[in-house]
Design an enzyme around this catalytic site. Structure first.
Site, PDB file in Angstrom:
ATOM      1  N   SER A  24     -22.981   2.318 -46.822  1.00  0.00           N
ATOM      2  CA  SER A  24     -24.413   2.019 -45.519  1.00  0.00           C
ATOM      3  C   SER A  24     -23.629   3.322 -44.219  1.00  0.00           C
ATOM      4  O   SER A  24     -22.883   3.298 -44.065  1.00  0.00           O
ATOM      5  CB  SER A  24     -24.128   0.686 -44.711  1.00  0.00           C
ATOM      6  OG  SER A  24     -24.784   0.858 -44.048  1.00  0.00           O
ATOM      7  N   ALA A  73     -19.101   7.741 -34.290  1.00  0.00           N
ATOM      8  CA  ALA A  73     -20.168   6.620 -33.327  1.00  0.00           C
ATOM      9  C   ALA A  73     -20.907   6.819 -33.272  1.00  0.00           C
ATOM     10  O   ALA A  73     -21.717   7.362 -32.414  1.00  0.00           O
ATOM     11  CB  ALA A  73     -19.428   7.300 -31.790  1.00  0.00           C
ATOM     12  N   ILE A  74     -21.884   6.539 -33.867  1.00  0.00           N
ATOM     13  CA  ILE A  74     -23.284   7.420 -34.507  1.00  0.00           C
ATOM     14  C   ILE A  74     -24.023   6.405 -33.205  1.00  0.00           C
ATOM     15  O   ILE A  74     -25.179   6.592 -32.664  1.00  0.00           O
ATOM     16  CB  ILE A  74     -23.696   7.304 -35.768  1.00  0.00           C
ATOM     17  CG1 ILE A  74     -22.823   7.702 -36.613  1.00  0.00           C
ATOM     18  CG2 ILE A  74     -24.958   7.478 -35.721  1.00  0.00           C
ATOM     19  CD1 ILE A  74     -23.039   9.608 -36.659  1.00  0.00           C
ATOM     20  N   GLY A  75     -23.897   4.694 -33.223  1.00  0.00           N
ATOM     21  CA  GLY A  75     -24.649   4.211 -32.545  1.00  0.00           C
ATOM     22  C   GLY A  75     -25.579   4.191 -33.218  1.00  0.00           C
ATOM     23  O   GLY A  75     -26.691   3.265 -32.419  1.00  0.00           O
ATOM     24  N   ASN A 102     -28.698  -2.894 -44.600  1.00  0.00           N
ATOM     25  CA  ASN A 102     -27.656  -2.968 -43.988  1.00  0.00           C
ATOM     26  C   ASN A 102     -28.271  -3.174 -42.926  1.00  0.00           C
ATOM     27  O   ASN A 102     -29.074  -2.714 -42.208  1.00  0.00           O
ATOM     28  CB  ASN A 102     -26.366  -2.315 -44.052  1.00  0.00           C
ATOM     29  CG  ASN A 102     -25.461  -1.986 -42.973  1.00  0.00           C
ATOM     30  OD1 ASN A 102     -25.623  -2.372 -42.003  1.00  0.00           O
ATOM     31  ND2 ASN A 102     -24.162  -2.601 -43.718  1.00  0.00           N
ATOM     32  N   ASN A 130     -23.928  -6.836 -41.083  1.00  0.00           N
ATOM     33  CA  ASN A 130     -22.269  -5.875 -40.202  1.00  0.00           C
ATOM     34  C   ASN A 130     -22.373  -6.638 -39.262  1.00  0.00           C
ATOM     35  O   ASN A 130     -23.234  -6.645 -38.146  1.00  0.00           O
ATOM     36  CB  ASN A 130     -23.651  -4.571 -40.130  1.00  0.00           C
ATOM     37  CG  ASN A 130     -21.916  -3.184 -39.233  1.00  0.00           C
ATOM     38  OD1 ASN A 130     -21.203  -3.820 -39.238  1.00  0.00           O
ATOM     39  ND2 ASN A 130     -22.540  -2.291 -39.442  1.00  0.00           N
ATOM     40  N   CYS A 133     -20.858  -5.725 -35.038  1.00  0.00           N
ATOM     41  CA  CYS A 133     -21.506  -5.348 -33.376  1.00  0.00           C
ATOM     42  C   CYS A 133     -21.326  -6.312 -31.907  1.00  0.00           C
ATOM     43  O   CYS A 133     -20.804  -7.442 -32.408  1.00  0.00           O
ATOM     44  CB  CYS A 133     -22.877  -5.645 -33.930  1.00  0.00           C
ATOM     45  SG  CYS A 133     -24.306  -4.295 -34.132  1.00  0.00           S
ATOM     46  N   LYS A 169     -20.517  -7.773 -44.528  1.00  0.00           N
ATOM     47  CA  LYS A 169     -19.272  -6.150 -44.507  1.00  0.00           C
ATOM     48  C   LYS A 169     -18.542  -6.801 -43.142  1.00  0.00           C
ATOM     49  O   LYS A 169     -19.175  -6.200 -42.022  1.00  0.00           O
ATOM     50  CB  LYS A 169     -20.427  -5.735 -43.482  1.00  0.00           C
ATOM     51  CG  LYS A 169     -20.117  -4.258 -43.732  1.00  0.00           C
ATOM     52  CD  LYS A 169     -19.595  -3.451 -44.739  1.00  0.00           C
ATOM     53  CE  LYS A 169     -19.338  -1.825 -44.832  1.00  0.00           C
ATOM     54  NZ  LYS A 169     -19.637  -0.480 -44.719  1.00  0.00           N
ATOM     55  N   GLY A 221     -12.133   7.764 -44.257  1.00  0.00           N
ATOM     56  CA  GLY A 221     -11.542   9.033 -45.409  1.00  0.00           C
ATOM     57  C   GLY A 221     -10.376   8.332 -45.299  1.00  0.00           C
ATOM     58  O   GLY A 221      -9.134   7.054 -45.494  1.00  0.00           O
TER      59      GLY A 221
HETATM   60  C1  FMN Z   1     -20.807   8.671 -40.062  1.00  0.00           C
HETATM   61  C2  FMN Z   1     -20.645   6.562 -40.488  1.00  0.00           C
HETATM   62  C3  FMN Z   1     -21.646   5.458 -40.248  1.00  0.00           C
HETATM   63  C4  FMN Z   1     -21.651   4.913 -40.947  1.00  0.00           C
HETATM   64  N1  FMN Z   1     -22.964   3.528 -40.634  1.00  0.00           N
HETATM   65  C5  FMN Z   1     -22.751   2.616 -41.002  1.00  0.00           C
HETATM   66  C6  FMN Z   1     -23.022   1.674 -41.148  1.00  0.00           C
HETATM   67  O1  FMN Z   1     -24.861   2.323 -40.159  1.00  0.00           O
HETATM   68  N2  FMN Z   1     -23.118   0.582 -41.056  1.00  0.00           N
HETATM   69  C7  FMN Z   1     -21.978  -0.576 -41.605  1.00  0.00           C
HETATM   70  O2  FMN Z   1     -22.166  -1.373 -41.873  1.00  0.00           O
HETATM   71  N3  FMN Z   1     -21.355   0.127 -42.075  1.00  0.00           N
HETATM   72  C8  FMN Z   1     -21.213   1.875 -41.217  1.00  0.00           C
HETATM   73  N4  FMN Z   1     -20.525   2.730 -41.726  1.00  0.00           N
HETATM   74  C9  FMN Z   1     -18.946   2.550 -42.401  1.00  0.00           C
HETATM   75  C10 FMN Z   1     -19.249   3.204 -44.261  1.00  0.00           C
HETATM   76  O3  FMN Z   1     -19.811   2.152 -44.640  1.00  0.00           O
HETATM   77  C11 FMN Z   1     -17.648   2.566 -44.495  1.00  0.00           C
HETATM   78  O4  FMN Z   1     -17.342   1.183 -44.488  1.00  0.00           O
HETATM   79  C12 FMN Z   1     -16.406   3.297 -44.252  1.00  0.00           C
HETATM   80  O5  FMN Z   1     -16.605   4.257 -43.881  1.00  0.00           O
HETATM   81  C13 FMN Z   1     -15.425   3.147 -45.602  1.00  0.00           C
HETATM   82  O6  FMN Z   1     -15.532   4.045 -46.062  1.00  0.00           O
HETATM   83  P1  FMN Z   1     -15.434   5.494 -46.329  1.00  0.00           P
HETATM   84  O7  FMN Z   1     -13.764   5.746 -45.836  1.00  0.00           O
HETATM   85  O8  FMN Z   1     -15.745   5.842 -48.458  1.00  0.00           O
HETATM   86  O9  FMN Z   1     -16.152   6.395 -45.758  1.00  0.00           O
HETATM   87  C14 FMN Z   1     -20.172   4.713 -41.349  1.00  0.00           C
HETATM   88  C15 FMN Z   1     -19.688   4.960 -41.070  1.00  0.00           C
HETATM   89  C16 FMN Z   1     -19.486   6.710 -41.202  1.00  0.00           C
HETATM   90  C17 FMN Z   1     -18.429   7.785 -41.415  1.00  0.00           C
END
Ligand code: FMN
Length: 308
Positions: A24, A73-75, A102, A130, A133, A169, A221
């Site tokens: 997500s 920190a998209i918010g 999500n 999620n 929050c 999550k 990452g």
């Molecule tokens: C830019 C960005 C936005 C994300 N937005 C959400 C979100 O809206 N809801 C959520 O549950 N997780 C969000 N995540 C977390 C990811 O879904 C994931 O759990 C986390 O990045 C770890 O996986 P990765 O290392 O493969 O990115 C976001 C991650 C990133 C990098």
């Protein structure tokens, strides 16, 4: 001729044609990626986090590169639950891939209201809660850091969307991930997504200022992969019957296999899609290739197959 590998898995009541889903927030509302990969090759797509009302998100800068990872920190910038159902969901209905919505809320009631709306809207195959929050009623303490809050939200969403496959999550920013996982399962979760991003910070020494407009953000990452693997393994060991969608730094098929061995039933590709938009299918190809090389004809035999 290359060997056939059976790839379908069951994330609780949610059947996936293969264990690769998108994470997500890193894959928009999925259709943005249509030009880069065949969405129907994926087991599922977890979409951008939704809130009840539309949100503009945090002030910029919202992302920062870090060694082997990134901060965001998209918010929770998103179109809001109603506009999602009316505008973003229709093109996804025809796709042969699981659609995972999500949801984020600032109160238990908001989570429940969204769950009710989404389960009434045709085309959502699962809801992912999620819990990272802030709860406005408790002065902004994150839901995901208190077991009783995790249970309460999960129970409320379960009641609002009775037949809907439900994932929680998990936030990694807790002392004991197993305790939080038990709370989610106790509240009625069918499966757990492990893990969300790690609370982190970047500082610019020249300007003496935080890099992110929000001051802090979430680390994702490859930098977090060993942490995420450890959490998946701990939860699987404590509750082997609970299906887990593992994520955190998965860039290759081999990374995905590591999560399966630790006990994940499925895996999500996140940050990798921001670097290479086709990353999720590349991971799928890598997983299939690994199975062929090791004579694995059914992916399920790898789940939790870590030898210790
Ligand atoms: C830019 C960005 C936005 C994300 N937005 C959400 C979100 O809206 N809801 C959520 O549950 N997780 C969000 N995540 C977390 C990811 O879904 C994931 O759990 C986390 O990045 C770890 O996986 P990765 O290392 O493969 O990115 C976001 C991650 C990133 C990098």
């Amino acid at each position: 001729m290359s060997m056939d590998v059976r790839l379908d898995v069951d994330l609780g009541p949610l059947r996936l044609k293969n264990p690769i889903v998108t994470a997500s927030g890193t894959f928009g509302y999925a259709t943005e990626f249509e030009d880069f990969l065949d969405l129907e090759r994926l087991g599922g797509v977890a979409l951008k986090g939704l809130t009840l009302e539309p949100r503009a998100g945090n002030p910029p800068p919202r992302v920062a590169e870090t060694p082997a990872g990134m901060l965001n920190a998209i918010g929770l910038e998103n179109v809001g639950c109603r506009a999602f159902i009316d505008q973003k969901l229709p093109p996804l209905r025809a796709l042969d891939t699981a659609v995972i919505a999500n949801i984020s809320g600032f109160s238990v009631e908001e989570y429940a209201e969204m769950a009710e709306m989404l389960s009434a809207a045709e085309g959502v195959d699962a809801i992912e809660i999620n819990v990272s929050c802030p709860n406005i009623r408790t002065g902004g303490i994150a839901f995901g850091s208190r077991p009783e809050m995790i249970s309460e939200i999960t129970r409320a969403v379960r009641a609002a969307a009775p037949g809907m496959p439900l994932l929680v999550k998990m936030s990694p920013n807790v002392t004991d991930i197993v305790e939080m996982a038990r709370a989610a399962v106790g509240g009625g979760a069918d499966a757990l997504s492990i893990t969300n991003t790690f609370l982190a910070m970047a500082i610019d020494a020249e300007t003496r200022r935080p890099v992110l407009g929000n001051l802090t953000g979430g680390l994702s990452g490859p930098a977090i992969k060993p942490l995420a693997l450890r959490m998946v393994w701990q939860v699987h060991r404590a509750m082997p019957e609970v299906p887990i969608c593992g994520m955190g730094g998965i860039m290759t098929g081999t990374d995905a296999i590591e999560f399966l061995l630790a006990g994940a039933t499925a895996v999500a590709v996140g940050t990798a899609s921001l670097i290479t938009p086709s990353a999720a299918v590349d991971v799928l190809d890598g997983v299939t290739d690994h199975c062929r090389r090791h004579g694995v004809d059914n992916i399920r035999t790898l789940i939790g197959a870590l030898e210790t």
